[in-house]
Design a protein around this motif. Structure first.
Motif, PDB file in Angstrom:
ATOM      1  N   LYS A   1       0.831  -1.208   0.000  1.00 19.81           N
ATOM      2  CA  LYS A   1       0.000   0.000   0.000  1.00 19.81           C
ATOM      3  C   LYS A   1       0.864   1.256   0.000  1.00 19.81           C
ATOM      4  O   LYS A   1       0.510   2.258  -0.643  1.00 19.81           O
ATOM      5  N   ALA A   2       1.996   1.184   0.718  1.00 20.34           N
ATOM      6  CA  ALA A   2       2.870   2.362   0.798  1.00 20.34           C
ATOM      7  C   ALA A   2       3.462   2.716  -0.554  1.00 20.34           C
ATOM      8  O   ALA A   2       3.702   3.894  -0.839  1.00 20.34           O
ATOM      9  N   THR A   3       3.715   1.713  -1.407  1.00 18.94           N
ATOM     10  CA  THR A   3       4.317   2.008  -2.721  1.00 18.94           C
ATOM     11  C   THR A   3       3.342   2.673  -3.675  1.00 18.94           C
ATOM     12  O   THR A   3       3.748   3.166  -4.732  1.00 18.94           O
ATOM     13  N   LYS A   4       2.087   2.709  -3.317  1.00 17.85           N
ATOM     14  CA  LYS A   4       1.076   3.310  -4.197  1.00 17.85           C
ATOM     15  C   LYS A   4       0.680   4.724  -3.761  1.00 17.85           C
ATOM     16  O   LYS A   4      -0.138   5.371  -4.410  1.00 17.85           O
ATOM     17  N   VAL A   5       1.260   5.199  -2.666  1.00 24.05           N
ATOM     18  CA  VAL A   5       0.950   6.549  -2.165  1.00 24.05           C
ATOM     19  C   VAL A   5       1.682   7.581  -3.020  1.00 24.05           C
ATOM     20  O   VAL A   5       2.847   7.394  -3.395  1.00 24.05           O
ATOM     21  N   ASN A   6       0.998   8.669  -3.322  1.00 21.46           N
ATOM     22  CA  ASN A   6       1.596   9.727  -4.134  1.00 21.46           C
ATOM     23  C   ASN A   6       2.363  10.681  -3.222  1.00 21.46           C
ATOM     24  O   ASN A   6       1.837  11.687  -2.736  1.00 21.46           O
ATOM     25  N   TYR A   7       3.630  10.372  -2.975  1.00 20.23           N
ATOM     26  CA  TYR A   7       4.461  11.207  -2.109  1.00 20.23           C
ATOM     27  C   TYR A   7       4.875  12.482  -2.829  1.00 20.23           C
ATOM     28  O   TYR A   7       4.796  12.586  -4.055  1.00 20.23           O
ATOM     29  N   LYS A   8       5.363  13.425  -2.029  1.00 16.33           N
ATOM     30  CA  LYS A   8       5.825  14.679  -2.602  1.00 16.33           C
ATOM     31  C   LYS A   8       7.203  14.531  -3.228  1.00 16.33           C
ATOM     32  O   LYS A   8       7.500  15.149  -4.246  1.00 16.33           O
ATOM     33  N   GLN A   9       8.073  13.714  -2.625  1.00 17.84           N
ATOM     34  CA  GLN A   9       9.428  13.524  -3.105  1.00 17.84           C
ATOM     35  C   GLN A   9       9.624  12.090  -3.591  1.00 17.84           C
ATOM     36  O   GLN A   9       9.080  11.148  -3.011  1.00 17.84           O
ATOM     37  N   VAL A  10      10.439  11.957  -4.641  1.00 21.48           N
ATOM     38  CA  VAL A  10      10.761  10.618  -5.146  1.00 21.48           C
ATOM     39  C   VAL A  10      11.534   9.826  -4.100  1.00 21.48           C
ATOM     40  O   VAL A  10      11.384   8.611  -3.981  1.00 21.48           O
ATOM     41  N   ASP A  11      12.336  10.533  -3.313  1.00 27.37           N
ATOM     42  CA  ASP A  11      13.148   9.856  -2.302  1.00 27.37           C
ATOM     43  C   ASP A  11      12.290   9.131  -1.280  1.00 27.37           C
ATOM     44  O   ASP A  11      12.709   8.116  -0.717  1.00 27.37           O
ATOM     45  N   ASP A  12      11.079   9.635  -1.001  1.00 32.84           N
ATOM     46  CA  ASP A  12      10.193   8.951  -0.062  1.00 32.84           C
ATOM     47  C   ASP A  12       9.791   7.578  -0.590  1.00 32.84           C
ATOM     48  O   ASP A  12       9.857   6.575   0.134  1.00 32.84           O
ATOM     49  N   LEU A  13       9.373   7.536  -1.859  1.00 35.07           N
ATOM     50  CA  LEU A  13       8.988   6.250  -2.448  1.00 35.07           C
ATOM     51  C   LEU A  13      10.196   5.330  -2.562  1.00 35.07           C
ATOM     52  O   LEU A  13      10.090   4.115  -2.321  1.00 35.07           O
ATOM     53  N   ALA A  14      11.340   5.869  -2.925  1.00 32.80           N
ATOM     54  CA  ALA A  14      12.545   5.047  -3.010  1.00 32.80           C
ATOM     55  C   ALA A  14      12.887   4.444  -1.650  1.00 32.80           C
ATOM     56  O   ALA A  14      13.289   3.274  -1.555  1.00 32.80           O
ATOM     57  N   GLY A  15      12.716   5.244  -0.589  1.00 30.75           N
ATOM     58  CA  GLY A  15      12.972   4.718   0.745  1.00 30.75           C
ATOM     59  C   GLY A  15      12.033   3.582   1.113  1.00 30.75           C
ATOM     60  O   GLY A  15      12.449   2.612   1.775  1.00 30.75           O
ATOM     61  N   VAL A  16      10.790   3.670   0.687  1.00 27.01           N
ATOM     62  CA  VAL A  16       9.829   2.583   0.960  1.00 27.01           C
ATOM     63  C   VAL A  16      10.263   1.301   0.256  1.00 27.01           C
ATOM     64  O   VAL A  16      10.273   0.203   0.854  1.00 27.01           O
TER      65      VAL A  16
END
Length: 810
Positions: A376-391
């Protein structure tokens, strides 16, 4: 005197006749009546009252008329005739025009306030406020002073609700509202005409910056009314709704104080009436309620901060820690957090909430639930790419911790897969899911996994893909090349270095060049010398001076070990010109050392000469001392002396005592009296030169100051008077210079005393015991007798000798 209507009238005295006649002639004259009243001041009260009544009956309602009314009212008040005074005040208000009422009301109100019956004053004030409603605060103060709090609260509420009301005491609407709240909350048994709860709750929506005080006032009203449970409900509602720490602190402290007072009251009652089982249970209940309130404080405060900013990630993490040991509450908190926090408005990293949530399930050995959270976390529209990369990286790390290596590889490959719609890394208009394929963090972890668990081809493909996407760093390039080298693909590793060099510029490319050149030399040595030289030349092309030293030293080492010595010397020569100025001295030292080892010390003379020419004075002096020491060791005493003589021109004796001491020791060992004398002459000459430079600079500064002063006195007016002033100042400076000549002469002349001659002779004997002593008395006498012209010739001779020394040195 009998009256016309048959009733007996007042009897007049004989002295009254003039006044009576005067008022008969002038019945409308206020002065006549006032003189009559003043005359009868010592008479009886009844006569004065009668005269006042007659005057008021005769005089018309004019402006002077109000003077009679004021005097009469004051006279009645002084007689303590309450009813008659009140009726007279009322008659005055009816008789006089409205414009004259402000003169009557202050006296009337003062009379009413002093009455023992507040009801009379209240009625008077009510009539007064119809004429002057702006004076309502005065009436409210009187009501509070006499205990009529219900009426005061009603009037104060009316004032607060009147938007056009302007306080004569300068109070704001909030201050009046606060007074109303205090009044009605602290006197619940005396205020019955108002709905206290509704009023205070209305203030909660009206004055949102003072919620703490208003909530405490409402609770205080219920406490004083004896409704303790309602007060508790108010406190609970307050601490769950306030949004500032200040309001929360006010409410919580008041709540805690209320609970403490309830416990104290119960303990006092128990001590007076004795203990029984029911009383003990009630006391324990109150103690438990108080302890629970204190224990809830951190959580309640955290709720306040989250109401201020529900997107504060750090406060959500703190809330989870407050629930430590309570799994159900932790899960509910994480669920509420990830649903509440908007990634676009978040303070902190919202991805950390998802990661912590998943780790909580992992710590409790619920891997499937943890995987669900990560998906579910990988589908959230984060503000920064680094947030998704960290997940994605944390997802892979979790699988690695549980030794699911294939699963970890699959996750990272999925993260780096090319999306259906490509987007640039910094294109904020696109969701992060379309940009994460260019995240170096994810690619780096995938490269590490492939290198550890994948095949050579898969790892190579990952590194190639990183370079093709142009997201590599110098460290990635080096890692790729090292990986290829470990698998004996040496040429492939060199190609990797070259691809990295093509990607970066100085200074980022420095580490790649340094590693590449080192590895190439270690691999081939002198087998591919020309190729190595080409690489070095390519590296040095455009290399900043800050990074040139290491590459030049590596280049020179290559030439020394596998090439030609003269090539190595040429590299060192180039290095002394290419390196940074702060490293040039060190580079010359290396150059001299290697030249001496390869060609011998005599080869270093040209290097020393070049170093002395180009280095700063500080380093140049050091080079001269070393150069002279080398020449003296080689037996070239004259060359060493010439070097010392040349170096002396940049050595101020006041600042470089070490140099002159070294030269002195040199002359003691290798010279004679003449050479020592010449050294001392040079030293004095250099000292005089530096003194002259200092004096010249001072003169220039003085001239600049003088010119500035003239310009300040007459800007733009440099005419004949200014030129005369400048000429006078020049003459003055010349005169001062003439006066200073003997002093300068004393400093420059080389006057020798008998003591100095004996010391020099002794030093010369110690240096050369076999030296022949020549009598120089005539020469000394010539020196002593010479005048200014002889002194000039002496200096010219000294300069000529220094020039000869320099030529010998060069």
């Amino acid at each position: 005197m009998p009256s016309l209507n048959g009733k007996p009238d007042v009897m007049f005295e004989e002295d009254d006749l003039p006044y009576e006649e005067e008022i008969i002639r002038n019945p409308y004259s206020v002065k006549c009546w006032m003189r009559y009243i003043e005359f009868k001041q010592n008479g009886t009260m009844s006569i004065l009252n009668m005269i006042y009544e007659r005057a008021l009956k005769e005089l018309p309602g004019s402006i002077p008329h109000n003077l009679i009314w004021l005097d009469y009212c004051q006279f009645l008040v002084s007689q303590c005739k309450i009813t008659r005074s009140r009726r007279t005040f009322d008659r005055a208000l009816r008789a006089l025009p409205v414009t004259q009422h402000p003169r009557i009301w202050p006296l009337y109100l003062r009379f009413a306030r002093n009455l023992p019956l507040p009801e009379t004053a209240i009625r008077v004030y009510r009539r007064y406020l119809k004429l002057s409603p702006e004076n309502a605060e005065e009436y409210i103060d009187y009501l509070r002073s006499c205990g009529k709090l219900d009426e005061a609260a009603v009037r104060l509420a009316a004032v607060v609700n009147d938007e056009s009301f302007v306080s004569k005491e300068g109070k704001s609407n909030y201050q009046l509202w606060h007074e109303l709240c205090d009044l009605i909350s602290q006197n619940p048994d005396k205020v019955n005409s108002l709905n206290v709860g509704a009023i205070i709750r209305g203030g909660l929506t009206r004055f949102t910056d003072q919620l703490g005080k208003l909530w405490c006032s409402l609770a205080d009203y219920y406490i004083r009314s004896g409704h303790f449970e309602k007060a508790r409900d108010v406190y609970e509602e307050a601490i769950l709704t306030v949004v500032t720490v200040r309001d929360f602190t006010q409410v919580f402290d008041s709540y805690a104080q209320f609970e403490e007072s309830m416990i104290a009251a119960k303990m006092e009652t128990t001590s007076e009436l004795g203990k029984d089982e029911e009383e003990d249970v009630d006391l324990e209940l109150r103690l438990a309620r108080f302890e629970q309130l204190i224990a809830r404080r951190p959580l309640l405060l955290n709720s306040v901060l989250l109401r201020q900013n529900p997107h504060n990630v750090h406060e959500w993490h703190k809330r989870v820690k407050l629930y430590e040991g309570k799994p159900r509450q932790i899960i509910n908190t994480y669920t509420e957090a990830v649903q509440t926090v908007d990634p676009m408005k978040a303070t902190g990293k919202p991805s950390s909430l998802w990661v912590s949530f998943a780790k909580f399930y992992e710590e409790n050995e619920q891997l499937d639930d943890a995987r669900t959270i990560f998906e579910k976390a990988t589908k959230v529209n984060y503000k920064q790419v680094d947030d998704l990369a960290g997940v994605w990286c944390e997802y892979g790390e979790m699988e690695l911790r549980h030794e699911n290596y294939e699963q970890a590889l699959r996750i990272l490959r999925k993260a780096t897969a090319i999306p259906s719609k490509k987007a640039e890394y910094f294109d904020v208009s696109e969701p992060v899911q379309n940009r994460v394929y260019k995240s170096l963090k994810v690619w780096s972890m995938l490269a590490d996994l492939e290198e550890s668990m994948g095949t050579f081809q898969s790892t190579k493909a990952v590194y190639d893909r990183i370079i093709d996407l142009r997201i590599a760093t110098p460290q990635i390039i080096i890692n790729y090349a090292m990986f290829l080298e470990e698998h004996n693909y040496f040429e492939e590793s060199f190609k990797a270095y070259e691809r990295g060099i093509a990607l970066f510029r100085w200074p980022n490319v420095y580490d790649i060049w340094n590693t590449y050149l080192t590895k190439f030399i270690d691999r081939y040595g002198g087998k591919k010398l020309e190729r190595a030289r080409d690489l070095f030349e390519q590296a040095l092309d455009g290399c900043p001076a800050k990074f040139a030293k290491t590459i030049y030293l590596l280049y020179a080492k290559l030439e020394e070990e596998f090439g030609l010595a003269r090539h190595a010397m040429a590299v060192y020569e180039r290095a002394t010109q290419a390196v940074d100025n702060t490293e040039r001295h060190h580079m010359f030292n290396i150059y001299i050392k290697r030249a001496a080892e390869i060609y011998g010390v005599t080869y270093t003379r040209a290097i020393y000469q070049k170093a002395i020419e180009v280095l700063p004075d500080e380093h140049s002096r050091d080079m001269c001392l070393r150069f002279a020491d080398m020449e003296s060791k080689l037996g070239e005493i004259d060359r060493g002396r010439a070097i010392y003589s040349y170096c002396s021109q940049i050595c101020d004796p006041r600042m470089t005592a070490t140099f002159w001491q070294t030269w002195k020791e040199f002359e003691i060992r290798h010279g004679n009296e003449d050479t020592i004398r010449e050294m001392l002459r040079i030293k004095r000459s250099v000292q005089a030169t530096y003194n002259t430079q200092v004096n010249f600079m001072s003169s220039q500064m003085m001239k600049a100051t003088t010119n500035a002063t003239i310009s300040d006195l007459a800007p733009g007016q440099l005419g004949l008077d200014d030129m005369k002033l400048l000429e006078q100042q020049a003459q003055q400076l010349a005169a001062e210079a003439e006066q200073d000549k003997p002093k300068l002469k004393e400093k420059i002349l080389f006057v020798r005393s008998d003591t100095s001659r004996s010391e020099l002779a002794e030093l010369a004997k110690q240096a050369n015991p076999d030296e022949i002593d020549i009598d120089d008395e005539d020469e000394d006498g010539d020196d002593e007798d010479q005048g200014p012209e002889g002194e000039l010739q002496h200096h010219q001779g000294a300069l000529f000798r220094r020039e000869q020394c320099y030529r010998t040195f060069t």
